[in-house]
Scaffold this active site. Structure first.
Site, PDB file in Angstrom:
ATOM      1  N   ASN A   6      38.417  33.228  37.010  1.00  0.00           N
ATOM      2  CA  ASN A   6      39.581  33.418  37.888  1.00  0.00           C
ATOM      3  C   ASN A   6      40.837  33.169  37.052  1.00  0.00           C
ATOM      4  O   ASN A   6      41.153  32.029  36.732  1.00  0.00           O
ATOM      5  CB  ASN A   6      39.507  32.436  39.067  1.00  0.00           C
ATOM      6  CG  ASN A   6      40.756  32.510  39.936  1.00  0.00           C
ATOM      7  OD1 ASN A   6      41.526  33.468  39.864  1.00  0.00           O
ATOM      8  ND2 ASN A   6      40.968  31.487  40.759  1.00  0.00           N
ATOM      9  N   TRP A   7      41.525  34.262  36.746  1.00  0.00           N
ATOM     10  CA  TRP A   7      42.710  34.143  35.868  1.00  0.00           C
ATOM     11  C   TRP A   7      43.949  33.629  36.588  1.00  0.00           C
ATOM     12  O   TRP A   7      44.969  33.390  35.976  1.00  0.00           O
ATOM     13  CB  TRP A   7      43.018  35.497  35.238  1.00  0.00           C
ATOM     14  CG  TRP A   7      42.068  35.919  34.164  1.00  0.00           C
ATOM     15  CD1 TRP A   7      40.939  35.262  33.752  1.00  0.00           C
ATOM     16  CD2 TRP A   7      42.154  37.100  33.353  1.00  0.00           C
ATOM     17  NE1 TRP A   7      40.329  35.960  32.744  1.00  0.00           N
ATOM     18  CE2 TRP A   7      41.049  37.084  32.474  1.00  0.00           C
ATOM     19  CE3 TRP A   7      43.049  38.159  33.288  1.00  0.00           C
ATOM     20  CZ2 TRP A   7      40.829  38.102  31.536  1.00  0.00           C
ATOM     21  CZ3 TRP A   7      42.835  39.167  32.364  1.00  0.00           C
ATOM     22  CH2 TRP A   7      41.732  39.126  31.493  1.00  0.00           C
ATOM     23  N   LYS A   8      43.866  33.538  37.906  1.00  0.00           N
ATOM     24  CA  LYS A   8      45.045  33.147  38.709  1.00  0.00           C
ATOM     25  C   LYS A   8      46.242  34.021  38.309  1.00  0.00           C
ATOM     26  O   LYS A   8      46.037  35.203  38.036  1.00  0.00           O
ATOM     27  CB  LYS A   8      45.341  31.654  38.522  1.00  0.00           C
ATOM     28  CG  LYS A   8      44.072  30.804  38.646  1.00  0.00           C
ATOM     29  CD  LYS A   8      44.343  29.342  38.678  1.00  0.00           C
ATOM     30  CE  LYS A   8      43.046  28.577  38.658  1.00  0.00           C
ATOM     31  NZ  LYS A   8      43.096  27.361  39.402  1.00  0.00           N
ATOM     32  N   HIS A  87      40.384  30.793  48.546  1.00  0.00           N
ATOM     33  CA  HIS A  87      40.669  29.913  47.401  1.00  0.00           C
ATOM     34  C   HIS A  87      41.647  28.830  47.856  1.00  0.00           C
ATOM     35  O   HIS A  87      42.552  29.088  48.650  1.00  0.00           O
ATOM     36  CB  HIS A  87      41.263  30.728  46.246  1.00  0.00           C
ATOM     37  CG  HIS A  87      41.280  29.951  44.963  1.00  0.00           C
ATOM     38  ND1 HIS A  87      42.233  28.990  44.717  1.00  0.00           N
ATOM     39  CD2 HIS A  87      40.448  29.964  43.903  1.00  0.00           C
ATOM     40  CE1 HIS A  87      41.983  28.457  43.519  1.00  0.00           C
ATOM     41  NE2 HIS A  87      40.904  29.021  43.012  1.00  0.00           N
ATOM     42  N   GLU A 156      33.767  24.556  45.842  1.00  0.00           N
ATOM     43  CA  GLU A 156      34.937  24.273  45.003  1.00  0.00           C
ATOM     44  C   GLU A 156      35.990  23.527  45.829  1.00  0.00           C
ATOM     45  O   GLU A 156      36.973  24.118  46.284  1.00  0.00           O
ATOM     46  CB  GLU A 156      35.480  25.629  44.510  1.00  0.00           C
ATOM     47  CG  GLU A 156      36.685  25.538  43.642  1.00  0.00           C
ATOM     48  CD  GLU A 156      37.041  26.855  42.981  1.00  0.00           C
ATOM     49  OE1 GLU A 156      36.305  27.263  42.081  1.00  0.00           O
ATOM     50  OE2 GLU A 156      38.050  27.460  43.342  1.00  0.00           O
ATOM     51  N   SER A 196      37.363  22.264  37.837  1.00  0.00           N
ATOM     52  CA  SER A 196      37.445  21.478  36.588  1.00  0.00           C
ATOM     53  C   SER A 196      36.220  21.604  35.695  1.00  0.00           C
ATOM     54  O   SER A 196      35.759  20.602  35.138  1.00  0.00           O
ATOM     55  CB  SER A 196      37.722  20.007  36.890  1.00  0.00           C
ATOM     56  OG  SER A 196      38.908  19.860  37.626  1.00  0.00           O
ATOM     57  N   GLY A 216      38.411  28.542  36.366  1.00  0.00           N
ATOM     58  CA  GLY A 216      39.832  28.891  36.352  1.00  0.00           C
ATOM     59  C   GLY A 216      40.455  28.665  34.998  1.00  0.00           C
ATOM     60  O   GLY A 216      40.307  29.477  34.079  1.00  0.00           O
TER      61      GLY A 216
HETATM   62  C1  PEP Z   1      39.594  28.103  40.287  1.00  0.00           C
HETATM   63  O1  PEP Z   1      40.790  28.366  40.258  1.00  0.00           O
HETATM   64  O2  PEP Z   1      38.823  28.778  40.979  1.00  0.00           O
HETATM   65  C2  PEP Z   1      39.110  26.973  39.483  1.00  0.00           C
HETATM   66  C3  PEP Z   1      37.864  26.593  39.562  1.00  0.00           C
HETATM   67  O3  PEP Z   1      40.035  26.374  38.700  1.00  0.00           O
HETATM   68  P1  PEP Z   1      39.754  25.289  37.558  1.00  0.00           P
HETATM   69  O4  PEP Z   1      38.540  25.745  36.793  1.00  0.00           O
HETATM   70  O5  PEP Z   1      40.987  25.343  36.714  1.00  0.00           O
HETATM   71  O6  PEP Z   1      39.542  23.996  38.224  1.00  0.00           O
END
Ligand code: PEP
Length: 236
Positions: A6-8, A87, A156, A196, A216
């Site tokens: 997930n590149w956001k 999300h 998540e 994370s 992410g």
């Molecule tokens: C996400 O945005 O779906 C995510 C899991 O972020 P991160 O890995 O940065 O916690």
């Protein structure tokens, strides 16, 4: 194992998006799905035929007076295979579970896979309380949805996203979640863990009965992402 990146709202331009995809290509990991910002999708889908692409969001209607929105039908038309729904960053922007339910239905209508993010918003240690929250969330998110073939659930919790600096979720809680969900849905459903995931902790989650990870921040950091992918490769 399925890995969804997930590149956001990153990277800042198409040049860097292409660079990142070229790097992914070199990793030679076959089950890697990518959710870039909308604007890069048509170019990336055209150039990287061997990847599965999806969007980070959709609207719950097919078309109409919804300024700034993109529909499931539109992303399907350009070649997306999935969409991320519910999300925690969308929830912070005001999206409700009821809206997410409509989005899942719209994704299903358009034959898209819904990658549904799931989990408590605050860190809670009491399993009974957690189960109550999970039950409520599940019942709203999947109201009137009977078929889970096109749904992937990503456990998540909002608090575990890397920007919150409180994650990842302790392995024991992920295990409790897996136990709970197994009892909740009779049908087979793919489960991912997200929140994370870093090179230093990925190993901790590799022996769980999950189908992969939603990643992410670390999916934007080539060196770290490569370490994560290599550690996963060692177990699959
Ligand atoms: C996400 O945005 O779906 C995510 C899991 O972020 P991160 O890995 O940065 O916690």
């Amino acid at each position: 194992m399925l890995i969804i990146a997930n590149w956001k709202m990153n990277p800042l331009d198409i040049k860097n998006a292409l660079r990142l995809l070229n790097f992914y290509k070199k990793l030679k990991y076959k089950d890697l799905w990518v959710a870039p910002p909308y604007v890069y999708l048509p170019i990336l889908i055209k150039r990287f035929k061997n990847f599965t692409f999806g969007a980070q969001n959709i609207h719950y209607e097919k078309s109409g007076a919804y300024t700034g929105e993109i529909s499931a039908y539109m992303i399907k038309k350009i070649g997306c295979k999935f969409v991320i729904i519910n999300h925690s960053e969308r929830r912070k922007m005001g999206e409700t579970l009821e809206i997410a339910n409509l989005k899942i239905k719209q994704a299903l209508k358009n034959n898209l896979i819904s990658v549904v993010c799931f989990g408590e918003q605050k860190k809670i240690d009491d399993l009974k309380k957690l189960k109550n929250i999970w039950n409520r969330e599940f019942n709203i998110l999947f109201k009137d949805i009977k078929n889970f073939k096109k749904i992937i659930l990503a456990y998540e919790p909002s608090w575990a996203i890397s920007t919150q600096k409180m994650g990842p979720v302790p392995k024991e809680i992920v295990k409790d979640f897996l136990e709970w969900i197994k009892n909740k849905i009779n049908s087979q459903i793919k489960i991912l863990y997200g929140g994370s995931v870093f090179p230093e902790n990925i190993e901790n989650y590799l022996d769980l009965n999950i189908n992969g990870f939603l990643i992410g921040s670390q999916s934007l950091k080539p060196k770290n992402f490569k370490i994560i992918i290599n550690k996963i490769k060692n177990v699959v």
